[in-house]
Structures are given as structure tokens and as C-alpha cells.
Scaffold this motif. Structure first.
Motif, short mmCIF file in Angstrom:
data_model
loop_
_atom_site.label_atom_id
_atom_site.label_comp_id
_atom_site.label_asym_id
_atom_site.label_seq_id
_atom_site.Cartn_x
_atom_site.Cartn_y
_atom_site.Cartn_z
N UNK A 1 12.81 25.49 28.46
CA UNK A 1 12.70 25.75 27.03
C UNK A 1 12.72 24.42 26.29
N UNK A 2 11.67 24.11 25.54
CA UNK A 2 11.58 22.86 24.80
C UNK A 2 12.48 22.86 23.59
N UNK A 3 12.75 21.67 23.02
CA UNK A 3 13.62 21.58 21.85
C UNK A 3 13.15 22.42 20.66
N UNK A 4 11.84 22.45 20.41
CA UNK A 4 11.34 23.21 19.28
C UNK A 4 11.54 24.71 19.49
N UNK A 5 11.29 25.18 20.70
CA UNK A 5 11.49 26.60 21.01
C UNK A 5 12.98 26.96 20.97
N UNK A 6 13.82 26.03 21.42
CA UNK A 6 15.27 26.21 21.36
C UNK A 6 15.73 26.39 19.92
N UNK A 7 15.28 25.51 19.04
CA UNK A 7 15.64 25.59 17.63
C UNK A 7 15.10 26.87 17.00
N UNK A 8 13.85 27.21 17.30
CA UNK A 8 13.27 28.43 16.74
C UNK A 8 14.03 29.67 17.19
N UNK A 9 14.40 29.72 18.47
CA UNK A 9 15.17 30.87 18.95
C UNK A 9 16.51 30.94 18.24
N UNK A 10 17.15 29.81 18.08
CA UNK A 10 18.43 29.78 17.38
C UNK A 10 18.27 30.33 15.96
N UNK A 11 17.30 29.83 15.22
CA UNK A 11 17.13 30.20 13.82
C UNK A 11 16.70 31.66 13.64
N UNK A 12 15.81 32.14 14.51
CA UNK A 12 15.24 33.48 14.32
C UNK A 12 16.02 34.59 15.01
N UNK A 13 16.73 34.27 16.10
CA UNK A 13 17.38 35.33 16.88
C UNK A 13 18.89 35.19 16.95
N UNK A 14 19.36 34.01 17.37
CA UNK A 14 20.79 33.85 17.62
C UNK A 14 21.61 33.77 16.33
N UNK A 15 21.20 32.96 15.38
CA UNK A 15 21.97 32.80 14.14
C UNK A 15 22.16 34.13 13.40
N UNK A 16 21.12 34.97 13.27
CA UNK A 16 21.35 36.25 12.60
C UNK A 16 22.41 37.12 13.29
N UNK A 17 22.50 37.03 14.62
CA UNK A 17 23.54 37.77 15.33
C UNK A 17 24.92 37.16 15.07
N UNK A 18 25.02 35.84 15.16
CA UNK A 18 26.30 35.17 14.97
C UNK A 18 26.82 35.41 13.55
N UNK A 19 25.91 35.46 12.57
CA UNK A 19 26.32 35.70 11.19
C UNK A 19 27.02 37.04 11.00
N UNK A 20 26.86 37.95 11.95
CA UNK A 20 27.50 39.26 11.86
C UNK A 20 28.96 39.25 12.33
N UNK A 21 29.44 38.13 12.87
CA UNK A 21 30.84 38.06 13.29
C UNK A 21 31.75 38.33 12.09
N UNK A 22 32.73 39.20 12.26
CA UNK A 22 33.63 39.49 11.13
C UNK A 22 34.45 38.26 10.76
N UNK A 23 34.55 37.98 9.48
CA UNK A 23 35.35 36.86 9.00
C UNK A 23 34.67 35.51 9.01
N UNK A 24 33.43 35.43 9.48
CA UNK A 24 32.70 34.15 9.50
C UNK A 24 32.42 33.73 8.06
N UNK A 25 32.79 32.50 7.71
CA UNK A 25 32.51 32.00 6.36
C UNK A 25 31.52 30.84 6.36
N UNK A 26 31.20 30.30 7.52
CA UNK A 26 30.23 29.22 7.60
C UNK A 26 29.69 29.07 9.00
N UNK A 27 28.44 28.65 9.08
CA UNK A 27 27.76 28.50 10.36
C UNK A 27 26.83 27.30 10.27
#
Length: 127
Positions: A51-77
């Protein structure tokens, strides 16, 4: 959650070493709390093989971050992509910062996330 920008120090220290990271953006906040008053969990992550750096960043932004944002009590990411040109020997490819009101809120998020969210995070893999 509202989106805002936060500047980061360009270097990240790990086990006595230093790796250059591109400045990150605070991608999710829920309130006016000062970063100085928050509990921060820092995770060092590696890309999947092939997985190249650009694909890694894109996956993080489009898939992983939206899931992480759902953690209860998260105030910053924050996600910082390591600049491999400046730090070719860095043992990781990205730095994730999870911000919570305090250690108890972090513990509640880790231990109290919905089972569906835990499963989604555990099975999230780049295509």
C-alpha cells in the motif's frame, strides 16, 4: 463534530529517535476544550504491505477516520503522515492522536464502544 485545523510540530519522537511528519490537521473536535487540558493517546501505525503512502492516507481519510470519530467521548483526532523522504528509516508510516477529556473518558471509549464499531474497526482493511 466540527472540523478545525491545528498546527503540529514537524517531528515526532519515538524511543529516542526522530521522524519527520507532515503537519497534521485536527480532523474532529466536539468542544472548545484546550488541547493542554485533554488526555491524548498516540498510536504509531504502519501501512499494509504493497500500500503506497497516498493510498494509505486516502484510506485513513475516507474509511478509518470516520469510524474512529464514532468512539464515545472523542473530542479530537489528528493523523500525521510520515514524510519518508525526510525520515526514510522511520519504523512507522503515520501517527494518530486521539484526544479525550481525561483518562477515564479514554477508558470508557476503549471499553464501552458499541460492538458494531469494535467489529468495524477490527475488520477495516484497505482494498
Amino acid at each position: 463534530m466540527s472540523l478545525s485545523r491545528r498546527s503540529m510540530v514537524g517531528g515526532t519522537f519515538v524511543a529516542g529517535g526522530m521522524a519527520a511528519a507532515a503537519p497534521g490537521a485536527l480532523t474532529a473536535t466536539t468542544g472548545p476544550a484546550s488541547p493542554d487540558a485533554l488526555f491524548k493517546c498516540t498510536e504509531f501505525v504502519r501501512r499494509a504491505p504493497g500500500l503506497g503512502p497516498e493510498a494509505f492516507l486516502e484510506h485513513w481519510q475516507r474509511h478509518r477516520a470516520p469510524l474512529v470519530r464514532l468512539l464515545p467521548g472523542l473530542v479530537g483526532l489528528t493523523f500525521n503522515l510520515i514524510d519518508s523522504d525526510r525520515s526514510p528509516d522511520a519504523p512507522y508510516d503515520g501517527v494518530i492522536e486521539l484526544w479525550f477529556a481525561d483518562a477515564a473518558a479514554y477508558g470508557a471509549a476503549v471499553n464501552g464502544a458499541a460492538p458494531e464499531l469494535v467489529e468495524a474497526l477490527a475488520t477495516d482493511r484497505p482494498a
